[in-house]
Scaffold this active site. Structure first.
Site, PDB file in Angstrom:
ATOM      1  N   ASP A 462      42.568  42.857  45.778  1.00  0.00           N
ATOM      2  CA  ASP A 462      41.350  42.559  45.025  1.00  0.00           C
ATOM      3  C   ASP A 462      41.528  42.822  43.547  1.00  0.00           C
ATOM      4  OD1 ASP A 462      39.409  41.544  46.819  1.00  0.00           O
ATOM      5  OD2 ASP A 462      39.393  43.487  47.813  1.00  0.00           O
ATOM      6  N   CYS A 509      47.370  50.374  48.819  1.00  0.00           N
ATOM      7  CA  CYS A 509      47.310  49.772  50.153  1.00  0.00           C
ATOM      8  C   CYS A 509      47.167  48.258  50.096  1.00  0.00           C
ATOM      9  CB  CYS A 509      46.205  50.405  50.984  1.00  0.00           C
ATOM     10  SG  CYS A 509      44.600  50.316  50.205  1.00  0.00           S
TER      11      CYS A 509
HETATM   12  C1  PEP Z   1      42.991  45.320  48.667  1.00  0.00           C
HETATM   13  O1  PEP Z   1      42.019  44.746  48.156  1.00  0.00           O
HETATM   14  O2  PEP Z   1      44.090  45.438  48.101  1.00  0.00           O
HETATM   15  C2  PEP Z   1      42.883  45.899  50.020  1.00  0.00           C
HETATM   16  C3  PEP Z   1      43.852  46.617  50.524  1.00  0.00           C
HETATM   17  O3  PEP Z   1      41.768  45.647  50.727  1.00  0.00           O
HETATM   18  P1  PEP Z   1      41.460  44.261  51.483  1.00  0.00           P
HETATM   19  O4  PEP Z   1      42.714  43.451  51.458  1.00  0.00           O
HETATM   20  O5  PEP Z   1      41.014  44.631  52.851  1.00  0.00           O
HETATM   21  O6  PEP Z   1      40.373  43.701  50.635  1.00  0.00           O
HETATM   22 MG    MG Z   2      40.070  45.027  48.932  1.00  0.00          MG
END
Ligand code: PEP
Ligand code: MG
Length: 578
Positions: A462, A509
Site C-alpha cells: 500500500d 510485511c
Molecule cells: C501491505 O500493504 O504491504 C500489506 C502487507 O498489507 P496488504 O497487502 O494486506 O494490504
Molecule cells: Mg496493506
C-alpha cells in the site's frame, strides 16, 4: 518427430518448469438418451437418483478424508463445496420435478445442471464464476454413478508425467501418485482455480486457462510446462528440451540447497541476526511457514476470516483461530493484524454495504472500518487477547494515517480488556501493540507514531501505491509500481530510522520484503524483521547469509545518491559483481 516449438500462452498458476510426457486425463463422455417414462416408472427413477446421489456422497466423503490427509484441511474444503452442492435441495427438487413430468433421470440431471450453469456465466465475479465447474463436476459424478461407469484416474500413472486435462478436480488430484506428477496443464481455471491452489501447495509447476489444450496434445507426447512464464511448448526442439532440462536441474538443485538452510539462522557474515517471518491468511498456513523455516508470523491477514461468509466471526471464532496459531508457532512471535477490510478485499464480502464506494482503496478501509464499527473490532480484540495466553501474540492496526487513530483504537482495546476482566477470562495485559506504516502520512510522522506503539511494520504494497498514486491492482499502470524509487527509498529510511531512534523494532510485511532483489537494500537500511510468503523465506535467508552489514549499508549510501530508476539499476548491477 516434428520439432516446431509451438508456444501456447496460458495463465502462470504455479512456479517452476518441467519437461515430460503427456498423461491426458480424458473427459467423461457419457452417452445417454432422452426418453419419456410412464407414470408407474416415476418412483423407481427417483429411487435411482437417490441411490446415485448417496453413492456420490460416499465418494466425496472419502475424497475429503484423502484431501485432508494429503494436503490439509484447507484443501478438504474443496470437497466440502462439492458436498454442499450435492446436498442442495433446490437442485434435487428441480430434478425430481422433471422426472415427475415424465423425463428419464439422466436427462433430468443434465437439463437442470445445464440451465443452472448458464446463470453462473452471468456472474461478474471471477471467483463465483469459477464455481460453475464445481457444479458440473458434481453432476458428472452423479451421472457416472447413474450409468454405473468407472473412470480412468491419476492412480493409473506409471511414469513421470505432465497431466493435461480440461479441469482437474480435487478427486483427481488426491488419487494421483504425487511423485510421478511433474506438471499440470488445464483448459479451465485462473489463479484462484483449484488446480492452481493444489499445484502451489505441492510446489508443482502449472499452467491453466489453456483453451483446447486437450485437443492439441496426444497421450505420451513430450511437452514443456513453464509455470514461471505461463507457457506450454508443444513439439519442442531438442535444443529447447535441453535448455529446459538444464533449468529443471537448476530448480531441483536450488530447492535442495534452500532446504538445507531451513534450520540455520538468518544472520549476516558479521553476526547481525534478523527475523524472517511468514505472512499467512489462515491457521492452516502455519505448517508451510514452519516447513520453510519461519521464525515468526509477521502478518496474519485476519480479514480473510471475514471473506466469503455472510455473518461476522464471533469472539469465540477469533479466539479459536488465533490460539491455534499461537500454540503452533511457540516459541515465536505472531502478529495478528486486525481486520483490513476494504480496498480490494471486498468483492467477496457479503456482510455490509462497504463495497459500494467510488474509491475503495481510499475509503472506509481497515482501521477506519474498525473505528466506525467498534463492536466488530472489539470482538476481534477480545479474541486476540484471550488467545494471547497460549503463545506470543502481538496486535497490529492497519492503515493508520494519524496518531489519534492509534489512541482511539487503544481505547477500544482497553474496553475489551475491562470486559474480559469482568467476565473472568484470562489474557496477557502487556500484549504488544504495533501499527502498519502503509499510508504516506504515517510514514512522514513515523517519529511521532513510534513513540505511541511497541513496534512498526511497513506495508509496502500500500505504501508504494499511495505514495506514487499507482493502483496496485491495475495492470495498465503496473510499470509505474516500482519499489526501487528514490521516494520510496527515502521513506523507508525515514521510517526505519524513526523506529530505531524511539528504541522500537521495525519490520516489513509487504511483498518487497520477500523479493530477493531487495534483501540487501533492506538489510542496509537496518530492517529488523522481514515477513513474506513462506516459500520465499529460504531464498531471502540465503542472501542475508552472504553479506556484511557494512557492505549492505554502502549499497544504500550509493543508492541514496541516485536520481533515477535507471541509475538504481546500474548501482545494483555493479554491487552484484563487487
Ligand atoms: C501491505 O500493504 O504491504 C500489506 C502487507 O498489507 P496488504 O497487502 O494486506 O494490504
Ligand atoms: Mg496493506
Amino acid at each position: 518427430m516434428k520439432q516446431n516449438n509451438i508456444i501456447l500462452n496460458g495463465v502462470a498458476a504455479s512456479a517452476g518448469v518441467a519437461v515430460g510426457k503427456v498423461f491426458l486425463l480424458e473427459e467423461d463422455v457419457f452417452s445417454y438418451s432422452k426418453s419419456e417414462i410412464t407414470p408407474d416408472k416415476i418412483e423407481s427413477e427417483i429411487l435411482r437418483l437417490e441411490n446415485a446421489i448417496e453413492k456420490t456422497r460416499e465418494e466425496l466423503e472419502s475424497n475429503k478424508n484423502e484431501l485432508n490427509k494429503v494436503l490439509g484441511k484447507n484443501y478438504a474444503k474443496i470437497a466440502d463445496a462439492h458436498l454442499l452442492i450435492l446436498k442442495d435441495s433446490m437442485i434435487r427438487d428441480r430434478v425430481i420435478d422433471m422426472i415427475k413430468k415424465g423425463n428419464n433421470v439422466e436427462y433430468s440431471v443434465h437439463k437442470v445442471v445445464a440451465d443452472l450453469s448458464k446463470t453462473f456465466d452471468l456472474i461478474d465475479d471471477e471467483y463465483f464464476r469459477e464455481r460453475k465447474h464445481d457444479l458440473l463436476n458434481v453432476a458428472k459424478k452423479v451421472l457416472r454413478n447413474l450409468l454405473g461407469k468407472t473412470k480412468k484416474t491419476l492412480s493409473d500413472l506409471e511414469e513421470d508425467s505432465i497431466i493435461v486435462a480440461k479441469n482437474l478436480t480435487p478427486a483427481d488430484t488426491v488419487t494421483m501418485r504425487e511423485n510421478l506428477v511433474k506438471g499440470f496443464v488445464t483448459e479451465i481455471g485462473g489463479k484462484t482455480s483449484h488446480t492452481a491452489l493444489v499445484a502451489q501447495g505441492l510446489e508443482i509447476p502449472a499452467v491453466v486457462g489453456l483453451k483446447d489444450i486437450t485437443h492439441k496434445v496426444k497421450q505420451g507426447m513430450t511437452i514443456i510446462v513453464d509455470g514461471n512464464l505461463g507457457l506450454v511448448i508443444l513439439e519442442p526442439s531438442e535444443e529447447t528440451i535441453a535448455n529446459y532440462e538444464r533449468e529443471y536441474e537448476i530448480q531441483i538443485t536450488n530447492r535442495r540447497e534452500l532446504e538445507k538452510l531451513k534450520d540455520l539462522p538468518a544472520v549476516t557474515l558479521d553476526g547481525k541476526e534478523v527475523v524472517l517471518g511468514a505472512n499467512i491468511e489462515n491457521s492452516e498456513e502455519v505448517k508451510s511457514a514452519l516447513k520453510h523455516g519461519a521464525n515468526a508470523i509477521g502478518l496474519y491477514r485476519s480479514e480473510f476470516m471475514f471473506l466469503s461468509r455472510t455473518t461476522m466471526p464471533t469472539e469465540e471464532e477469533h479466539f479459536q483461530s488465533y490460539s491455534k496459531v499461537a500454540k503452533m508457532m511457540m516459541p515465536y512471535d505472531v502478529i495478528i493484524r486486525t481486520i483490513d477490510l476494504g480496498g480490494d478485499k471486498i468483492a467477496k464480502l457479503g456482510l455490509m454495504d462497504v463495497a459500494r464506494e467510488e474509491n475503495p482503496f481510499m475509503g472506509l478501509r481497515a482501521i477506519r472500518f474498525c473505528l466506525k464499527y467498534p463492536e466488530i473490532f472489539k470482538a476481534q480484540l477480545k479474541g486476540i487477547l484471550r488467545a494471547s495466553v497460549y503463545g506470543k501474540l502481538k496486535i497490529m492496526y492497519p492503515m493508520i494515517s494519524r496518531v489519534s487513530e492509534i489512541q482511539e483504537a487503544n481505547k477500544i482495546l482497553e474496553q475489551a480488556k475491562k470486559e474480559l476482566i469482568q467476565e473472568g477470562k484470562p489474557f496477557k495485559n502487556d500484549i504488544e501493540v504495533g501499527v502498519m506504516i502503509e499510508v504516506p502520512s504515517a510514514a512522514i510522522i513515523s517519529d511521532l507514531i513510534a513513540k505511541e506503539v511497541d513496534f512498526l511494520s511497513i506495508g509496502t504494497n500500500d505504501l508504494i501505491q499511495y505514495t506514487m498514486a499507482v493502483d496496485r491492482v491495475n495492470a495498465d499502470v503496473a510499470h509505474l509500481y516500482t519499489p526501487m524509487h528514490p521516494a520510496i527509498l527515502r521513506l523507508l529510511k525515514q521510517i526505519i530510522d524513526s523506529a530505531h531512534e524511539a528504541g522500537k523494532d521495525v519490520g516489513m510485511c509487504g511483498e518487497m520484503a520477500g523479493d530477493p532483489a531487495y534483501t540487501i537494500v533492506l538489510l542496509g537500511l537496518g530492517l529488523d524483521e522481514f515477513s513474506m510468503s513462506a516459500v520465499q523465506i529460504p531464498k531471502v535467508k540465503k542472501i542475508i547469509r552472504t553479506v556484511t552489514r557494512q557492505k549492505a549499508k554502502n549499497l544504500v549510501d550509493n543508492l541514496l545518491k541516485c536520481y533515477t530508476i535507471k541509475e538504481f539499476d546500474t548501482v545494483m548491477k555493479k554491487f552484484k559483481y563487487m
